[in-house]
Design a protein around this motif. Structure first.
Motif, PDB file in Angstrom:
ATOM      1  N   LEU A  73       0.864  -1.183   0.000  1.00 38.35           N
ATOM      2  CA  LEU A  73       0.000   0.000   0.000  1.00 38.35           C
ATOM      3  C   LEU A  73       0.892   1.222   0.000  1.00 38.35           C
ATOM      4  CD1 LEU A  73      -2.435  -1.176   2.822  1.00 38.35           C
ATOM      5  CD2 LEU A  73      -2.897  -1.172   0.376  1.00 38.35           C
ATOM      6  N   VAL A  74       0.476   2.241  -0.721  1.00 35.46           N
ATOM      7  CA  VAL A  74       1.237   3.486  -0.725  1.00 35.46           C
ATOM      8  C   VAL A  74       0.849   4.270   0.531  1.00 35.46           C
ATOM      9  CG1 VAL A  74       1.767   5.583  -1.990  1.00 35.46           C
ATOM     10  CG2 VAL A  74       1.245   3.479  -3.235  1.00 35.46           C
TER      11      VAL A  74
ATOM     12  N   VAL B  97       1.125   7.228   1.739  1.00 40.39           N
ATOM     13  CA  VAL B  97       0.576   8.587   1.738  1.00 40.39           C
ATOM     14  C   VAL B  97      -0.709   8.696   0.912  1.00 40.39           C
ATOM     15  CG1 VAL B  97       2.798   9.696   2.147  1.00 40.39           C
ATOM     16  CG2 VAL B  97       2.056   9.281  -0.184  1.00 40.39           C
ATOM     17  N   PHE B  98      -1.138   7.590   0.324  1.00 38.09           N
ATOM     18  CA  PHE B  98      -2.389   7.602  -0.430  1.00 38.09           C
ATOM     19  C   PHE B  98      -3.554   7.249   0.497  1.00 38.09           C
ATOM     20  CE2 PHE B  98      -0.953   6.675  -5.085  1.00 38.09           C
ATOM     21  CZ  PHE B  98      -0.141   7.784  -5.036  1.00 38.09           C
TER      22      PHE B  98
ATOM     23  N   VAL C 282     -14.290   0.712   6.795  1.00 39.87           N
ATOM     24  CA  VAL C 282     -13.009   1.356   6.513  1.00 39.87           C
ATOM     25  C   VAL C 282     -13.336   2.681   5.845  1.00 39.87           C
ATOM     26  CG1 VAL C 282     -10.865   1.212   5.226  1.00 39.87           C
ATOM     27  CG2 VAL C 282     -11.822  -0.842   6.213  1.00 39.87           C
ATOM     28  N   ASP C 283     -12.796   3.755   6.394  1.00 42.54           N
ATOM     29  CA  ASP C 283     -13.046   5.066   5.806  1.00 42.54           C
ATOM     30  C   ASP C 283     -12.260   5.186   4.500  1.00 42.54           C
ATOM     31  OD1 ASP C 283     -13.339   7.660   5.095  1.00 42.54           O
ATOM     32  OD2 ASP C 283     -12.287   8.505   6.826  1.00 42.54           O
TER      33      ASP C 283
ATOM     34  N   GLU D  89      -1.121   5.591   6.116  1.00 40.58           N
ATOM     35  CA  GLU D  89      -0.127   5.600   7.193  1.00 40.58           C
ATOM     36  C   GLU D  89      -0.730   5.979   8.548  1.00 40.58           C
ATOM     37  OE1 GLU D  89       2.970   8.284   6.082  1.00 40.58           O
ATOM     38  OE2 GLU D  89       1.652  10.016   5.964  1.00 40.58           O
ATOM     39  N   ASP D  90      -1.947   6.513   8.549  1.00 38.68           N
ATOM     40  CA  ASP D  90      -2.605   6.831   9.815  1.00 38.68           C
ATOM     41  C   ASP D  90      -3.397   5.652  10.376  1.00 38.68           C
ATOM     42  OD1 ASP D  90      -1.629   9.363   9.583  1.00 38.68           O
ATOM     43  OD2 ASP D  90      -3.447  10.180   8.664  1.00 38.68           O
ATOM     44  N   LEU D  91      -3.495   4.566   9.616  1.00 40.49           N
ATOM     45  CA  LEU D  91      -4.347   3.459  10.039  1.00 40.49           C
ATOM     46  C   LEU D  91      -3.528   2.397  10.768  1.00 40.49           C
ATOM     47  CD1 LEU D  91      -6.444   2.978   6.783  1.00 40.49           C
ATOM     48  CD2 LEU D  91      -7.184   4.043   8.912  1.00 40.49           C
ATOM     49  N   PRO D  92      -4.143   1.726  11.757  1.00 38.12           N
ATOM     50  CA  PRO D  92      -3.433   0.606  12.391  1.00 38.12           C
ATOM     51  C   PRO D  92      -3.276  -0.543  11.394  1.00 38.12           C
ATOM     52  CG  PRO D  92      -5.662   0.817  13.273  1.00 38.12           C
ATOM     53  CD  PRO D  92      -5.479   1.935  12.319  1.00 38.12           C
TER      54      PRO D  92
ATOM     55  N   VAL E  14      -6.246  -2.634  10.112  1.00 37.78           N
ATOM     56  CA  VAL E  14      -7.115  -2.009   9.115  1.00 37.78           C
ATOM     57  C   VAL E  14      -6.392  -1.942   7.763  1.00 37.78           C
ATOM     58  CG1 VAL E  14      -8.456   0.042   8.550  1.00 37.78           C
ATOM     59  CG2 VAL E  14      -8.274  -0.706  10.917  1.00 37.78           C
TER      60      VAL E  14
ATOM     61  N   ARG F 255      -6.971  -5.053   6.021  1.00 39.19           N
ATOM     62  CA  ARG F 255      -8.291  -5.130   5.386  1.00 39.19           C
ATOM     63  C   ARG F 255      -8.294  -4.396   4.059  1.00 39.19           C
ATOM     64  NH1 ARG F 255     -11.960  -3.713  10.591  1.00 39.19           N
ATOM     65  NH2 ARG F 255     -11.464  -5.565  11.800  1.00 39.19           N
TER      66      ARG F 255
ATOM     67  N   GLY G 284       3.658  -0.743  18.920  1.00 42.25           N
ATOM     68  CA  GLY G 284       3.470   0.689  18.790  1.00 42.25           C
ATOM     69  C   GLY G 284       2.830   1.336  19.999  1.00 42.25           C
TER      70      GLY G 284
END
Lengths: 515, 441
Positions: free
Chosen positions: A88-89, A91-92, A130-131, A137-140, A143, A146, A290
């Protein structure tokens, strides 16, 4: 869709990673691929996914031979992969990652609305949310995983490969993933589940294929016991539980009081925690990665800037000392990321074994390395710690994860210790080496010093623990005995104190544990 | 042990990062820099007081209405400067108060502060001079100076967003300037010259692409080598070839892009003549900034380009050809830089001269980083640098008391102050400068 691999052989130079592997995966079936790290599981899947080209053998889908020049071809044929290291990128957004490579457009502009709807639709099918506009990068990690699954499903994958999917998950997240896999199976997807965790295999597998050193060594039934599976995997009988006797406490002690670690941007990573570890005792620190465990361990070696509170070892204040001074106090330390912090990859085994001793005799005299002494020392240590290497002059980045970890352990344990701190000591280490490393950790404890082990593997944390501490968002959720039920530990890892989980608080008998 | 009463599914954090308690920290960086700038200006006014008035030329006569007498406004130099400094001091205090309250000093307020500083300084520098300080020219020429910087920055942003560091912006500008001059002169047509310059920029980019993408050579080194190489090539061709027949080969005086006045817009006071009565390349620049932004953030091409610059393997696993995507980005970037290069010989100068780009490629590169790899912010950074460079020449013309050597430092002082004080954390694309290869093939 039925997947069949016939005689897949993949070589890297002279090394045979996959040796004529046959595999059949039926639709509506979860097929476990079990094997140690480096057994060739991921290589095989990368061949299947078109990332690698196999030298020999054939891939058949519903009996039709396939030729994948790249992952694009594999995807088009209906193969989806949930990678061990998420593809996964960071910053996307979720929607951008899901549509990448498969973008719907309106005119020349991207149709992000369609992508968002697709994410919501697929997530809705599995009852999780999932929003679509959240940045990866903000997701645990749970997620993020998923999102990887959604990404594969958005491309109408009929065959799904899960490459070590549970390595990064909490016990609850693992259970949820198992639920999702089960649902996928019911929908008729063919699933390949790569893992080396025996518990999970027995839980979901319809069929188990065991791979060792690039070869299929046999099939096993989901009803096999852990030790049967482990023996097939490793090739010899392995002890899976940690074997340790009753602790014999000494008067030594590590006392941590009101410890606070603050990052440069103001995040309180370790939030005012206090605990005591007695000599002859192992304190394991469990928790989702973390939550401040790594920073706590680093602080014990003086690696973190911005620390307040107190760390005393046998009555002596250590806070504020440099890592060098800490090492001289007799602290043995295994960092969480051995390649980043523990070893210099391009240095030889012998050089890495003396890395923290370059300040004086006996390794350095008059500013000159004592090479004969060092080599003699290194030969002794690779013998003693069973480091499988071509020789002391081999660079450590050529070693397997388990052997590289043994080099660190050999280095850290070859001196007089007053405290031993191990962060994720068996992460990315094969089953055989795990057994060895656990033995060494218990030996350190039985020598009468305090031992602190940070582990996100609950099995390990429980197995090694005399006391078990769970951390959440930088604080201590509770310090409990090792025989606390796993579901309680799992909930503690989500931040619920043991009392609230309707569990009688653990009586703290000796001076020490305080939540 | 009793039973568990909490259902795990209801309590598990479903999404969002692991949240740690946050200790707020005060950042006095911006406020401190504002304070230093205010103090320095005040010190200048105290240490070197000047007499007389400063004549600001505000309008040129073609606008909807005229400001001042014949377009000239004369202000008492030092009092006006002090008023500006006073407002700056107030802003500085506001900045300190905001930082004490953990708030951020807004960006527009920083811009107002900067304008006031410039006004105070100009007022002081122009005091008592016979000549006029042409505000329209100050802005308008800044735009012309900024053309290669903006196009260079756009090219840099595209390349780096795709993961290829383009140090060779300087080389692309220079080669394009050279080619534009020669082809423009020979064909007596600026448009053909522009086209040739675009191809020249893309050509230099192709050399970068071969080494950086195909042969995975360290990109910074390839870029620097290219810069030196193109200086050598153009200087040699200039001496050995162009100088044999300057009139035929290297004279665009008659064929340059003329100013085009945009109806209505060009008659707005100050910004009309400065921004909307310009050669066509300036208008191409306005469109290019918007187009690059749209392409990067709103199109399939942009999404894929950014993906290969951030996480090439992730792009590969969804079937995107990483190196082909990077090649395309590098060529497009080179072509865009080529337009900027053409402005040297088809807009600003009547002929090519050796090393005429004078390090602007490097300033464009600084604009890329200053602009945080964003096309709009990088372009604004390019404009800011263009303004500072132009200010220096304006002040030497009106005969300011500042030694010219100091004025030469101005653009770089502005760069330093801007980068140190006004920019947050900049973040490069994760795979910037890293060649992509898959093991196992």
């Amino acid at each position: 869709m039925r997947l069949e691999l016939q005689g897949i052989t993949k070589r890297f130079g002279t090394f045979v990673a996959n040796d004529s592997i046959d595999l059949v995966v039926e639709p509506g079936q979860i097929h476990c691929l079990l094997g140690e790290n480096g057994a060739g599981k991921s290589t095989l899947m990368n061949c299947l996914y078109g990332l690698y080209q196999a030298e020999e053998g054939e891939i058949l889908l519903d009996g039709v031979p396939q030729h994948f020049a790249g992952p694009g071809d594999a995807m088009a044929a209906g193969i989806g992969m949930v990678h061990q290291h998420f593809m996964l990128v960071p910053v996307f957004t979720v929607a951008e990652n899901v549509m990448l490579g498969n973008e719907a457009t309106k005119g020349i502009a991207l149709d992000t609305k369609a992508a968002r709807e697709r994410v919501n639709e697929i997530a809705g099918n599995f009852n999780f949310h999932v929003d679509p506009d959240a940045v990866i990068e903000d997701l645990p990690v749970g997620v993020q995983q998923r999102v990887e699954i959604i990404k594969a499903l958005a491309r109408d994958a009929e065959i799904l490969i899960f490459d070590e999917p549970t390595a990064v998950l909490t016990p609850q997240e693992t259970d949820e993933l198992m639920g999702i896999m089960d649902q996928l199976r019911k929908e008729g997807k063919a699933i390949v589940f790569i893992t080396h965790k025996l518990r999970e295999v027995r839980e979901v597998a319809d069929k188990i294929t065991v791979i060792r050193r690039g070869k299929v060594v046999g099939e096993a039934s989901p009803t096999s016991t852990d030790s049967e599976l482990a023996e097939m995997m490793v090739g010899r009988a392995v002890q899976l539980t940690v074997d340790k006797g009753e602790p014999h406490y000494t008067s030594n002690a590590l006392e941590v009081k009101d410890l606070v670690v603050t990052s440069a941007d103001g995040q309180v990573l370790v939030d005012n925690i206090s605990f005591t570890v007695r000599g002859g005792e192992i304190m394991t620190i469990a928790g989702v990665d973390g939550n401040g465990q790594t920073e706590l361990a680093n602080a014990l070696l003086g690696l973190e800037p911005g620390v307040t509170g107190s760390i005393t070892l046998n009555g002596k204040e250590l806070l504020g000392k440099t890592p060098r001074q800490m090492l001289d106090e007799g602290i043995g330390f295994i960092p969480a990321d051995r390649n980043e912090d523990g070893l210099v990859g391009a240095f030889t085994v012998a050089e890495n074994l003396m890395l923290n001793r370059a300040t004086g005799a006996p390794f350095v005299k008059g500013g000159v390395l004592q090479i004969p002494f060092r080599n003699e020392f290194a030969r002794e240590k690779i013998e003693e710690f069973d480091v499988r290497t071509e020789g002391i002059d081999q660079p450590v980045n050529a070693l397997s994860g388990g052997n590289a970890q043994k080099v660190i352990i050999a280095r850290e344990m070859s001196k007089d210790l007053n405290l031993f701190v191990a962060s994720q000591p068996t992460r990315g280490v094969d089953v055989g080496s795990i057994e060895f490393i656990h033995k060494r950790v218990v030996e350190a404890r039985d020598s009468g010093i305090p031992v602190v082990v940070v582990s996100t593997e609950l099995d390990e944390a429980v197995g090694l623990a005399d006391q078990l501490m769970v951390m959440y968002r930088g604080g201590i959720v509770g310090i409990v005995p090792a025989d606390t039920p796993r579901d309680v530990l799992g909930m503690m890892m989500a931040g619920i104190p043991p009392e609230q989980a309707a569990i009688a608080p653990v009586p703290v008998t000796e001076e020490g544990a305080q939540a | 042990m009793s039973t568990v009463t909490v259902d795990p599914s209801t309590v598990l954090p479903d999404e969002g990062p692991i949240e740690h308690r946050i200790v707020e920290k005060r950042s006095v960086k911006t406020a401190t820099i504002l304070a230093v700038a205010t103090a320095l200006l005040a010190l200048l006014l105290v240490a070197s007081p000047r007499q007389g008035k400063t004549n600001f030329q505000i309008t040129l006569g073609n606008e909807f209405f005229s400001i001042g007498e014949g377009g000239v406004v004369a202000v008492p130099a030092v009092p006006f400067a002090w008023i500006c400094v006073a407002i700056m001091a107030v802003l500085t205090v506001v900045a300190f108060v905001l930082s004490y309250r953990y708030s951020k000093f807004p960006g527009w307020a920083s811009a107002v502060f900067g304008l006031l500083a410039v006004a105070a300084f100009l007022s002081w520098a122009g005091a008592g001079a016979q000549g006029r300080l042409n505000v329209v020219g100050l802005i308008g020429n800044a735009i012309l100076v900024a053309i290669p910087l903006v196009f260079g920055a756009l090219g840099g942003v595209i390349g780096e967003r795709a993961g290829v560091v383009n140090i060779a912006i300087e080389a692309q500008l220079l080669m394009a300037a050279f080619t534009g001059a020669v082809v423009g002169s020979l064909t007596a047509n600026a448009w053909v010259g522009l086209l040739a310059a675009i191809l020249a920029g893309a050509g230099v980019a192709a050399i970068l692409g071969v080494f950086a993408i195909n042969y995975r050579v360290e990109q910074v080194i390839v870029g620097v080598v290219l810069n030196v190489l193109i200086i050598g090539v153009t200087t040699f061709l200039f001496s050995a070839w162009l100088q044999t027949d300057m009139q035929r080969l290297n004279s665009t005086l008659e064929h340059r892009f003329p100013d085009i006045a945009i109806p209505l817009l060009s008659r707005i006071p100050i910004i009309g003549p400065a921004l909307f009565n310009r050669p066509v390349i300036v208008y191409i620049m306005y469109v290019a900034v918007a187009a690059v932004w749209f392409a990067l953030y709103r199109t399939r091409w942009g999404l894929r380009t950014r993906a290969v610059g951030e996480h090439p393997k992730a792009a590969d696993t969804v079937g995107i050809k990483v190196n082909a995507t990077r090649w395309l980005a590098v060529l497009i970037a080179g072509a865009i830089v080529g337009i900027g290069g053409a402005s040297y010989t088809l807009v600003s100068n009547p002929s090519f001269n050796r090393e005429m780009t004078a390090g602007f490629g490097y300033i464009a590169l600084a604009a890329v980083i200053f602009g945080n790899w964003d096309p709009i912010r990088a372009s604004l950074a390019g404009l800011l640098f263009g303004f500072a460079i132009n200010l220096q020449s304006v002040l030497s013309v009106i005969g300011s008391p500042v030694p010219s050597q100091f004025m030469l430092m101005l653009p770089y002082v502005v760069t330093l102050l801007a980068v140190a004080g006004l920019v947050g954390k900049s973040r490069a694309p994760a795979a910037d400068g890293v060649a992509y290869t898959v093991e196992g093939h």
